[in-house]
Design a protein around this motif. Structure first.
Motif, PDB file in Angstrom:
ATOM      1  N   LEU A  12     -18.292  10.268   1.906  1.00 19.23           N
ATOM      2  CA  LEU A  12     -19.232   9.302   1.339  1.00 19.23           C
ATOM      3  C   LEU A  12     -18.766   8.947  -0.066  1.00 19.23           C
ATOM      4  CD1 LEU A  12     -22.096   7.972   1.983  1.00 19.23           C
ATOM      5  CD2 LEU A  12     -22.968   9.649   0.344  1.00 19.23           C
ATOM      6  N   VAL A  41     -28.376   7.807   3.489  1.00 16.26           N
ATOM      7  CA  VAL A  41     -28.567   8.568   4.729  1.00 16.26           C
ATOM      8  C   VAL A  41     -29.817   8.121   5.480  1.00 16.26           C
ATOM      9  CG1 VAL A  41     -27.329  10.575   3.849  1.00 16.26           C
ATOM     10  CG2 VAL A  41     -29.831  10.497   3.653  1.00 16.26           C
ATOM     11  N   VAL A  52     -22.856   6.481   9.024  1.00 20.34           N
ATOM     12  CA  VAL A  52     -23.609   7.606   8.471  1.00 20.34           C
ATOM     13  C   VAL A  52     -23.803   8.691   9.521  1.00 20.34           C
ATOM     14  CG1 VAL A  52     -25.870   8.321   7.597  1.00 20.34           C
ATOM     15  CG2 VAL A  52     -24.753   6.288   6.655  1.00 20.34           C
ATOM     16  N   TRP A  55     -20.629  10.616  10.090  1.00 17.02           N
ATOM     17  CA  TRP A  55     -20.340  11.482   8.937  1.00 17.02           C
ATOM     18  C   TRP A  55     -21.294  12.678   8.886  1.00 17.02           C
ATOM     19  CZ3 TRP A  55     -23.741  11.293   4.474  1.00 17.02           C
ATOM     20  CH2 TRP A  55     -23.306  12.046   3.390  1.00 17.02           C
ATOM     21  N   GLU A  56     -22.582  12.434   9.098  1.00 22.88           N
ATOM     22  CA  GLU A  56     -23.557  13.524   9.032  1.00 22.88           C
ATOM     23  C   GLU A  56     -23.357  14.538  10.153  1.00 22.88           C
ATOM     24  OE1 GLU A  56     -27.504  13.297   6.837  1.00 22.88           O
ATOM     25  OE2 GLU A  56     -27.654  11.785   8.409  1.00 22.88           O
ATOM     26  N   ARG A  59     -18.780  17.368   8.354  1.00 22.94           N
ATOM     27  CA  ARG A  59     -18.905  17.877   6.985  1.00 22.94           C
ATOM     28  C   ARG A  59     -19.376  16.756   6.073  1.00 22.94           C
ATOM     29  NH1 ARG A  59     -13.904  21.155   5.372  1.00 22.94           N
ATOM     30  NH2 ARG A  59     -12.862  19.184   5.836  1.00 22.94           N
ATOM     31  N   ILE A  60     -20.421  16.996   5.284  1.00 27.12           N
ATOM     32  CA  ILE A  60     -20.999  15.918   4.467  1.00 27.12           C
ATOM     33  C   ILE A  60     -20.269  15.824   3.125  1.00 27.12           C
ATOM     34  CG2 ILE A  60     -23.235  15.884   5.606  1.00 27.12           C
ATOM     35  CD1 ILE A  60     -24.333  17.616   3.277  1.00 27.12           C
ATOM     36  N   LYS A  62     -18.515  14.348  -0.130  1.00 25.86           N
ATOM     37  CA  LYS A  62     -18.765  13.222  -1.026  1.00 25.86           C
ATOM     38  C   LYS A  62     -17.728  13.239  -2.140  1.00 25.86           C
ATOM     39  CE  LYS A  62     -23.760  13.647  -0.267  1.00 25.86           C
ATOM     40  NZ  LYS A  62     -23.666  14.868   0.594  1.00 25.86           N
ATOM     41  N   PRO A  95     -20.028   5.738   4.637  1.00 29.86           N
ATOM     42  CA  PRO A  95     -18.909   6.681   4.764  1.00 29.86           C
ATOM     43  C   PRO A  95     -17.656   6.010   5.321  1.00 29.86           C
ATOM     44  CG  PRO A  95     -20.937   7.687   5.551  1.00 29.86           C
ATOM     45  CD  PRO A  95     -21.246   6.233   5.324  1.00 29.86           C
ATOM     46  N   HIS A 150     -25.566  16.472  -2.325  1.00 28.49           N
ATOM     47  CA  HIS A 150     -25.600  17.412  -1.198  1.00 28.49           C
ATOM     48  C   HIS A 150     -26.970  18.081  -1.090  1.00 28.49           C
ATOM     49  CE1 HIS A 150     -21.376  16.939  -0.688  1.00 28.49           C
ATOM     50  NE2 HIS A 150     -20.947  17.925  -1.457  1.00 28.49           N
ATOM     51  N   GLN A 153     -29.710  15.797   0.126  1.00 28.76           N
ATOM     52  CA  GLN A 153     -29.534  15.513   1.547  1.00 28.76           C
ATOM     53  C   GLN A 153     -29.970  16.699   2.399  1.00 28.76           C
ATOM     54  OE1 GLN A 153     -25.552  14.317   2.473  1.00 28.76           O
ATOM     55  NE2 GLN A 153     -25.940  14.050   4.659  1.00 28.76           N
ATOM     56  N   ARG A 157     -33.185  16.942   5.095  1.00 31.34           N
ATOM     57  CA  ARG A 157     -33.045  17.482   6.451  1.00 31.34           C
ATOM     58  C   ARG A 157     -34.044  18.606   6.719  1.00 31.34           C
ATOM     59  NH1 ARG A 157     -26.621  18.735   7.318  1.00 31.34           N
ATOM     60  NH2 ARG A 157     -25.833  16.608   7.658  1.00 31.34           N
TER      61      ARG A 157
END
Length: 218
Positions: A12, A41, A52, A55-56, A59-60, A62, A95, A150, A153, A157
């Protein structure tokens, strides 16, 4: 029989605006980055959603780069969204493959994001979610921006759907503060969503860098 298609690792991209005569405050830049990540996200843009989700699902990762002047104008012309917050401007992009950055982003520098706060940041606003940065890990502002993103995000979640929806509808208010040693220990003991860095840059692999310490409240 054909094998499975190789997994494309994505990243990202975030770009912080750093004009020589008007750099942002460090805390403002971290908060802008965290909110930018949350907005991306949660995007409803169909083309962005595909990137997105891919990517999610892995591995997230950035990466924060810096831009000024014409560099910033070129970055701002690319598909993405900009968060303006308390004098800081951060632009986030859908991403991209790790080796497939758009040229106008790939040419931007990663280093040189040393920012400070002129005064101590105020107490977090009532109703804002809280991201705590580790008092034990030294990071440049760019690295800390990624870690704050991170944590935000992971925090999103972790929330029940109704709480996540309410936070989103409120515009994702989020405060970022460096924890005291005691507050950091308490957050870890409470099982707060924790960021452990992969160790690509600046810090050792597995370093605990940030936690999502408090969800947003009404």
């Amino acid at each position: 029989m054909q094998g499975a298609a190789p997994v494309v690792e994505r990243v990202l991209p975030l770009v912080v605006r750093l004009e020589r005569d008007a750099p942002p405050q460090r805390t403002a830049a971290l908060e802008a980055a965290a909110r930018a990540v949350l907005l991306m996200v949660s995007t409803g843009e169909p083309a962005w959603r595909v990137a997105v989700d891919a990517w999610e699902g892995a591995r997230i990762r950035k990466v924060v780069r810096r831009a000024r002047g014409a560099e910033w104008r070129r970055a701002a012309a690319l598909e993405g969204l900009t968060v303006d917050h308390d004098g800081a401007q951060v632009r986030v992009f859908p991403p991209v493959p790790v080796d497939g950055w758009p040229r106008d982003l790939a040419r931007l520098q990663v280093g040189g994001t040393e920012l400070d706060d002129a005064t101590a940041p105020p107490p977090p606003p009532v109703g804002a979610a809280l991201v705590l940065m580790s008092p034990h890990v030294a990071m440049s502002a760019g690295k800390a921006m990624a870690q704050a993103g991170h944590a935000a995000q992971l925090g999103l979640r972790s929330l029940p759907p109704a709480a996540a929806s309410g936070w989103r509808e409120a515009g994702f208010p989020v405060a970022v503060r460096t924890a005291t040693a005691a507050r950091w220990s308490a957050a870890l003991a409470a099982g707060a969503p924790l960021v452990r860095d992969a160790g690509f840059t600046e810090v050792a692999p597995g370093s605990a860098t940030a936690v999502f310490a408090r969800p947003a409240t009404g």
